[in-house]
Design an enzyme around this catalytic site. Sequence first.
Site, PDB file in Angstrom:
ATOM      1  N   TYR A 193       8.082 -11.464   3.429  1.00  0.00           N
ATOM      2  CA  TYR A 193       6.847 -11.110   2.732  1.00  0.00           C
ATOM      3  C   TYR A 193       6.835 -11.788   1.372  1.00  0.00           C
ATOM      4  CZ  TYR A 193       3.241  -8.160   0.510  1.00  0.00           C
ATOM      5  OH  TYR A 193       2.126  -7.702  -0.146  1.00  0.00           O
TER       6      TYR A 193
ATOM      7  N   MET B 168      -1.005  -7.820   8.482  1.00  0.00           N
ATOM      8  CA  MET B 168      -0.372  -6.614   7.958  1.00  0.00           C
ATOM      9  C   MET B 168      -1.084  -6.294   6.651  1.00  0.00           C
ATOM     10  SD  MET B 168       3.660  -7.409   8.610  1.00  0.00           S
ATOM     11  CE  MET B 168       4.332  -7.376  10.285  1.00  0.00           C
TER      12      MET B 168
ATOM     13  N   THR C 161       0.822  -1.203   0.000  1.00  0.00           N
ATOM     14  CA  THR C 161       0.000   0.000   0.000  1.00  0.00           C
ATOM     15  C   THR C 161       0.857   1.254   0.000  1.00  0.00           C
ATOM     16  OG1 THR C 161      -1.619  -1.257   1.272  1.00  0.00           O
ATOM     17  CG2 THR C 161      -1.957   1.109   1.136  1.00  0.00           C
TER      18      THR C 161
ATOM     19  N   LYS D  23       4.602 -12.810   6.339  1.00  0.00           N
ATOM     20  CA  LYS D  23       3.309 -12.354   5.838  1.00  0.00           C
ATOM     21  C   LYS D  23       3.135 -12.961   4.460  1.00  0.00           C
ATOM     22  CE  LYS D  23       0.503  -9.065   3.733  1.00  0.00           C
ATOM     23  NZ  LYS D  23       0.264  -7.715   3.233  1.00  0.00           N
TER      24      LYS D  23
END
Length: 291
Positions: A135, A205, A47, A163
């Site tokens: 990630y 997250m 984001t 994540k």
Amino acid sequence: MSRLHGVYPYLVSPVDAEGRVNADVLARLVDDLIGQGVHGVTPLGSTGEFAYLSRVQRTEVVRATVRATAGRVPVVAGVAATATADAVDQARAWQAEGVDGILAILEAYFPLKDDQIEAYFRAVADAVDLPVVLYTNPAFQRSDLSLDVIARLATHPRIVAIKDASTNTGRLLSIINRCGDDIDVFSASAHIPAAVMLIGGVGWMAGPACLVPKQSVALYDLCREGHWDEALRLQRRLWALNEVFARHGLAACIKAGLALQGYAVGDPVPPQRPLAVAERDAVAAALAAVD
């Protein structure tokens, strides 16, 4: 090495048309998120549009976030690169800026083999004295982390969590079963967080938490307390937001939603485009339904 848990909003990067980072707007957002009870914040996640920012802009975003949190919650900052040396340099720089953890992302151009992927993440973890979160987002990454690589990386003393945004909850359960207490699992906005918490996740997250921090924290608390009926009712309401983001683009939707809430975060960084009027209306309707 400290363990992480809870709701970590992926922060937007407020950048104006001239490329300047608006640190005041970012600080206000961070302060409001902390006031709503989030457990930490993550600059330079998806984001945060990390792939579209210069190194100078990334540094300004990290610096502004650390300053705004003032030690109240952990800052887990994104490190993303195609070259290992660049990733190591970023990780060291963010540690020097005062972050509390690293979110490690691999931006592969050429396909990589498992040993090369593993070496990249080990190099990042070896470069800092901070907890590192892996990630993986197969929808956007050319080289994914296999279960074997995750299991080996989980034994690294500074790699504490992953994540996984694969949208495959079964894969998350495989990670939990194979790695046990060696690594914690965070959900993504593409998963249903309550389901991930049910199978052993420790939080999520995700960008949407920027828009609905109070509800996100409430969902986390319900899951932690085992109130699954209430958690699922709230989860169903929140899922409508993710459906809008899937149709219209995550960063653009989050920035549009924050603008509707009074944050002058600016447009997505080009070549991304801002939402059209009908798309902004869809975001507004989804937010209204959650409230």
